[in-house]
Design a protein around this motif. Sequence first.
Motif, short mmCIF file in Angstrom:
data_model
loop_
_atom_site.label_atom_id
_atom_site.label_comp_id
_atom_site.label_asym_id
_atom_site.label_seq_id
_atom_site.Cartn_x
_atom_site.Cartn_y
_atom_site.Cartn_z
N LEU A 209 0.83 -1.21 0.00
CA LEU A 209 0.00 0.00 0.00
C LEU A 209 0.86 1.26 0.00
N ASN A 210 1.93 1.23 0.78
CA ASN A 210 2.79 2.41 0.86
C ASN A 210 3.60 2.63 -0.41
N ARG A 211 3.93 1.56 -1.02
CA ARG A 211 4.84 1.68 -2.14
C ARG A 211 4.14 2.32 -3.35
N ASN A 212 2.95 1.95 -3.55
CA ASN A 212 2.29 2.36 -4.78
C ASN A 212 1.93 3.85 -4.88
N PRO A 213 1.32 4.47 -3.86
CA PRO A 213 0.82 5.83 -4.06
C PRO A 213 1.92 6.86 -4.33
N ASN A 214 2.96 6.90 -3.50
CA ASN A 214 4.03 7.89 -3.76
C ASN A 214 5.41 7.28 -3.45
N ASP A 215 6.34 7.62 -4.25
CA ASP A 215 7.70 7.07 -4.06
C ASP A 215 8.53 7.91 -3.10
N LEU A 216 8.00 8.94 -2.51
CA LEU A 216 8.77 9.91 -1.72
C LEU A 216 9.46 9.29 -0.50
N PRO A 217 8.71 8.55 0.33
CA PRO A 217 9.39 8.00 1.50
C PRO A 217 10.52 7.06 1.13
N LYS A 218 10.36 6.33 0.07
CA LYS A 218 11.39 5.41 -0.35
C LYS A 218 12.66 6.17 -0.78
N LYS A 219 12.45 7.29 -1.43
CA LYS A 219 13.57 8.09 -1.91
C LYS A 219 14.40 8.61 -0.73
N THR A 220 13.70 9.16 0.28
CA THR A 220 14.45 9.69 1.43
C THR A 220 15.19 8.55 2.13
N ASP A 221 14.54 7.40 2.19
CA ASP A 221 15.22 6.25 2.77
C ASP A 221 16.51 5.95 2.03
N GLU A 222 16.40 5.95 0.74
CA GLU A 222 17.57 5.67 -0.10
C GLU A 222 18.66 6.69 0.14
N GLN A 223 18.24 7.96 0.22
CA GLN A 223 19.25 9.01 0.39
C GLN A 223 19.91 8.93 1.75
N SER A 224 19.08 8.65 2.78
CA SER A 224 19.69 8.56 4.11
C SER A 224 20.64 7.37 4.17
N ALA A 225 20.26 6.29 3.49
CA ALA A 225 21.16 5.14 3.45
C ALA A 225 22.46 5.49 2.75
N LEU A 226 22.31 6.23 1.66
CA LEU A 226 23.51 6.63 0.92
C LEU A 226 24.43 7.50 1.77
N THR A 227 23.80 8.49 2.46
CA THR A 227 24.64 9.36 3.28
C THR A 227 25.28 8.57 4.40
N ARG A 228 24.54 7.59 4.90
CA ARG A 228 25.12 6.78 5.99
C ARG A 228 26.34 6.01 5.46
N ILE A 229 26.19 5.43 4.28
CA ILE A 229 27.32 4.70 3.69
C ILE A 229 28.51 5.63 3.47
N LEU A 230 28.20 6.82 3.00
CA LEU A 230 29.26 7.80 2.74
C LEU A 230 30.00 8.15 4.02
N GLN A 231 29.22 8.38 5.08
CA GLN A 231 29.85 8.72 6.36
C GLN A 231 30.70 7.59 6.88
N GLU A 232 30.17 6.38 6.77
CA GLU A 232 30.94 5.22 7.26
C GLU A 232 32.24 5.08 6.49
N THR A 233 32.14 5.27 5.17
CA THR A 233 33.36 5.17 4.37
C THR A 233 34.35 6.25 4.76
N ALA A 234 33.83 7.46 4.98
CA ALA A 234 34.71 8.57 5.33
C ALA A 234 35.43 8.32 6.64
N THR A 235 34.72 7.71 7.61
CA THR A 235 35.39 7.46 8.89
C THR A 235 36.39 6.33 8.79
N ASN A 236 36.17 5.44 7.82
CA ASN A 236 37.08 4.29 7.72
C ASN A 236 38.28 4.54 6.81
N VAL A 237 38.24 5.59 6.05
CA VAL A 237 39.29 5.81 5.08
C VAL A 237 40.14 7.00 5.51
#
Lengths: 90, 154
Positions: free
Chosen positions: B24-52
């Motif tokens: 039900l959530n997926r179909n009407p708007n893709d917005l929440p999924k996008k922010t999830d993706e972006q926050s995941a990306l930023t999290r990955i970026l931060q983790e990489t930055a701390t490890n490198v």
Amino acid sequence: MDRPNIPGQIGYLTLNSEGAVLCSGGDLENDEKTAVVLQSLIGLAHSRLDHKAFDQDFKRLSVVFDDHAYVVCLSNRKVHIVKRQLRAAE
Amino acid sequence: MVKYSVCAYFNNQIVPVCFSDDILNRNPNDLPKKTDEQSALTRILQETATNVIDVAALDSHNLQQHDYLDRVKSYNVKVQQVLTANKASLAPKLKTCILQDVPQPDKVLGADLLSLDDSELISSSVTAALNAINDIKVDHKEDLVVPFGLGLNC
């Protein structure tokens, strides 16, 4: 040479408190074998001597051969070893 | 709202595949999924930055020569402090050393060596002592094993 001020010096070694060579030159350049032998000799002399017979420590250990001698002394927690040539007259 | 879930019947177990809310959530708007993706990306970026360790970024600090010298000085002071604090534990070999610590090694090392007379005296006395030790003999006179009390019993 780093330390030319000793008469008859033909080689020197300086060891740290753990027996590693800090600097060396002349006949004793990188001579770790001599370093180990002399290091163990001062330990051996310590364990063999009766300490009640001597009320003071020693300043120098000399190993004298016919034509050369090794003199060992301790300073600033470093073991200084110098190989000295003996003059023929001596 | 009626919740339903799609399940798979597998190996005598019901395994949920997906739930109604997701669909039900997926179909009407893709917005929440996008922010999830972006926050995941930023999290990955931060983790990489701390490890490198970014070497290029480190270069920008640009230490001056005197900074290095200052650091060398302060590190040396620290090392000396630690050394004096742990003097006993750091120099176990020198504890069992026959030599005493002298302030001027060159003076001691450069002093006159043992004179020939003295070394001859030492050699001759050591030889004499060695000969004496070698001369020690056990003079065997009586039996080492002596029977006790046999005379009384007999």
